[in-house]
Design a protein around this motif. Structure first.
Motif, PDB file in Angstrom:
ATOM      1  N   VAL A 154      58.133 -81.375 -77.419  1.00 40.95           N
ATOM      2  CA  VAL A 154      57.832 -82.412 -76.706  1.00 40.95           C
ATOM      3  C   VAL A 154      56.204 -82.779 -76.426  1.00 40.95           C
ATOM      4  O   VAL A 154      55.717 -83.732 -76.803  1.00 40.95           O
ATOM      5  CB  VAL A 154      58.559 -82.496 -75.427  1.00 40.95           C
ATOM      6  CG1 VAL A 154      57.650 -83.677 -74.408  1.00 40.95           C
ATOM      7  CG2 VAL A 154      59.747 -82.601 -75.611  1.00 40.95           C
ATOM      8  N   PHE A 155      55.663 -81.773 -76.409  1.00 39.09           N
ATOM      9  CA  PHE A 155      54.023 -81.466 -76.194  1.00 39.09           C
ATOM     10  C   PHE A 155      53.674 -82.199 -77.737  1.00 39.09           C
ATOM     11  O   PHE A 155      52.425 -82.887 -77.644  1.00 39.09           O
ATOM     12  CB  PHE A 155      53.560 -80.297 -75.838  1.00 39.09           C
ATOM     13  CG  PHE A 155      51.943 -80.142 -75.932  1.00 39.09           C
ATOM     14  CD1 PHE A 155      51.329 -80.473 -74.780  1.00 39.09           C
ATOM     15  CD2 PHE A 155      51.427 -79.642 -77.093  1.00 39.09           C
ATOM     16  CE1 PHE A 155      49.809 -80.312 -74.912  1.00 39.09           C
ATOM     17  CE2 PHE A 155      49.864 -79.406 -77.135  1.00 39.09           C
ATOM     18  CZ  PHE A 155      49.210 -79.893 -76.167  1.00 39.09           C
ATOM     19  N   LEU A 156      54.024 -81.346 -78.832  1.00 35.63           N
ATOM     20  CA  LEU A 156      53.282 -81.921 -79.900  1.00 35.63           C
ATOM     21  C   LEU A 156      53.612 -83.351 -80.317  1.00 35.63           C
ATOM     22  O   LEU A 156      52.936 -84.128 -81.059  1.00 35.63           O
ATOM     23  CB  LEU A 156      53.868 -80.746 -81.150  1.00 35.63           C
ATOM     24  CG  LEU A 156      53.503 -79.410 -81.000  1.00 35.63           C
ATOM     25  CD1 LEU A 156      54.038 -78.656 -82.149  1.00 35.63           C
ATOM     26  CD2 LEU A 156      51.752 -79.460 -81.118  1.00 35.63           C
ATOM     27  N   GLU A 157      54.860 -83.747 -80.052  1.00 30.94           N
ATOM     28  CA  GLU A 157      55.162 -85.363 -80.512  1.00 30.94           C
ATOM     29  C   GLU A 157      54.339 -86.087 -79.621  1.00 30.94           C
ATOM     30  O   GLU A 157      53.922 -87.141 -80.067  1.00 30.94           O
ATOM     31  CB  GLU A 157      56.574 -85.349 -79.853  1.00 30.94           C
ATOM     32  CG  GLU A 157      57.592 -84.705 -80.869  1.00 30.94           C
ATOM     33  CD  GLU A 157      59.161 -85.033 -80.478  1.00 30.94           C
ATOM     34  OE1 GLU A 157      59.929 -85.084 -81.326  1.00 30.94           O
ATOM     35  OE2 GLU A 157      59.314 -85.084 -79.180  1.00 30.94           O
ATOM     36  N   GLU A 158      53.824 -85.663 -78.212  1.00 29.45           N
ATOM     37  CA  GLU A 158      52.988 -86.647 -77.347  1.00 29.45           C
ATOM     38  C   GLU A 158      51.755 -86.652 -78.142  1.00 29.45           C
ATOM     39  O   GLU A 158      50.921 -87.612 -78.126  1.00 29.45           O
ATOM     40  CB  GLU A 158      53.030 -85.926 -76.167  1.00 29.45           C
ATOM     41  CG  GLU A 158      54.382 -86.347 -75.144  1.00 29.45           C
ATOM     42  CD  GLU A 158      54.607 -85.675 -73.968  1.00 29.45           C
ATOM     43  OE1 GLU A 158      53.779 -84.924 -73.719  1.00 29.45           O
ATOM     44  OE2 GLU A 158      55.298 -85.993 -73.080  1.00 29.45           O
TER      45      GLU A 158
END
Length: 271
Positions: A154-158
């Motif tokens: 989720v962090f990397l997608e954001e």
């Protein structure tokens, strides 16, 4: 795009966990960079501030003093090698780009300096978006996740979405799950075990397991220089899961292991 790229580590620091002080002298750092390139490193990652757990920050002027002469000399002598600057400071990154760097490796995921994201977009250089819980001084203080792989994804997608919105081209972006940065041994193993979930995000995935302490915990090797076998194992597994960039200290051995693994995994791949 080749099947994989080896990123060789050039630490111009007195306190890095694996080789602190060994390449602190400018000439020694340049020689080391040349040796890494000759051994098969397509990227050289030059850093003047240690990101080991508990590391103290380095003032901007000192970081510039450490890295710029090395990048300038390597750029002059290795025109076909991609030079990377390992920094969290936009001013250092800008000066490094002027000196010949074409890659910004920022362990904060371009969050630490408010000017870094715009710089990377404007200068159209390659970058790495890495996940890290906390900061180097605090990241290993009891890191807790409900599901480390899901949270890292989720962090990397954001961060990917933020970078794209800021104007960073998709082909310029690599993603790094941040093995060893605010993670326990089990967290690191989970990320490697389920690395395909990070690969599925889309951009190239960079993995940095080289000589890290979790390998020492698993093998009983206290000396980071004795963790080559563990590094090879994790990198080959990461390649099989779809990772394409490997940040390492031992470029020659890792390059050979990945070349063999790549050919096994894809018989049509020319190494």
């Amino acid at each position: 795009m080749p099947a994989f790229e080896v990123m060789g580590v050039v630490n111009v620091t007195p306190d890095s966990f694996s080789d602190g002080g060994e390449w602190f002298d400018r000439d020694a750092a340049v020689r080391h960079g040349l040796e890494l390139a000759a051994a098969g490193a397509a990227i050289l990652d030059v850093g003047g501030e240690s990101t080991r757990p508990g590391a103290d920050p380095v003032p901007e002027a000192e970081e510039l003093r450490r890295v710029l002469p090395v990048i300038e000399e390597l750029a002059a002598r290795l025109p076909d090698t991609t030079l990377s600057v390992d920094t969290t400071k936009a001013a250092v990154a800008a000066a490094a780009i002027d000196a010949g760097a074409r890659y910004v490796n920022d362990v904060t995921g371009l969050r630490g300096d408010p000017e870094m994201l715009a710089l990377v977009a404007e200068r159209d250089v390659r970058c790495c978006l890495m996940h890290m819980r906390g900061e180097p001084r605090t990241m290993q203080r009891d890191p807790v996740y409900d599901d480390v792989v899901a949270e890292v994804r989720v962090f990397l997608e954001e961060r990917l979405a933020v970078a794209r919105t800021a104007g960073v081209r998709a082909e310029r972006i690599d993603l790094d799950p941040g093995v060893g940065f605010g993670k326990t041994v089990e967290h690191n193993l989970a990320l490697l075990r389920r690395l395909d979930e990070i690969v599925a995000i889309g951009p190239r995935v960079l993995v940095g397991t080289s000589r890290k302490s979790f390998l020492g915990r698993l093998t009983g090797r206290d000396d980071p220089r004795q963790r080559l076998a563990g590094t090879i194992a994790t990198n080959v597994l990461a390649l099989a899961a779809g990772a394409r960039v490997f940040r390492v200290h031992d470029a020659g051995a890792i390059r050979d292991a990945l070349a063999v693994a790549a050919r096994v995994l894809d018989p049509d791949d020319a190494v």
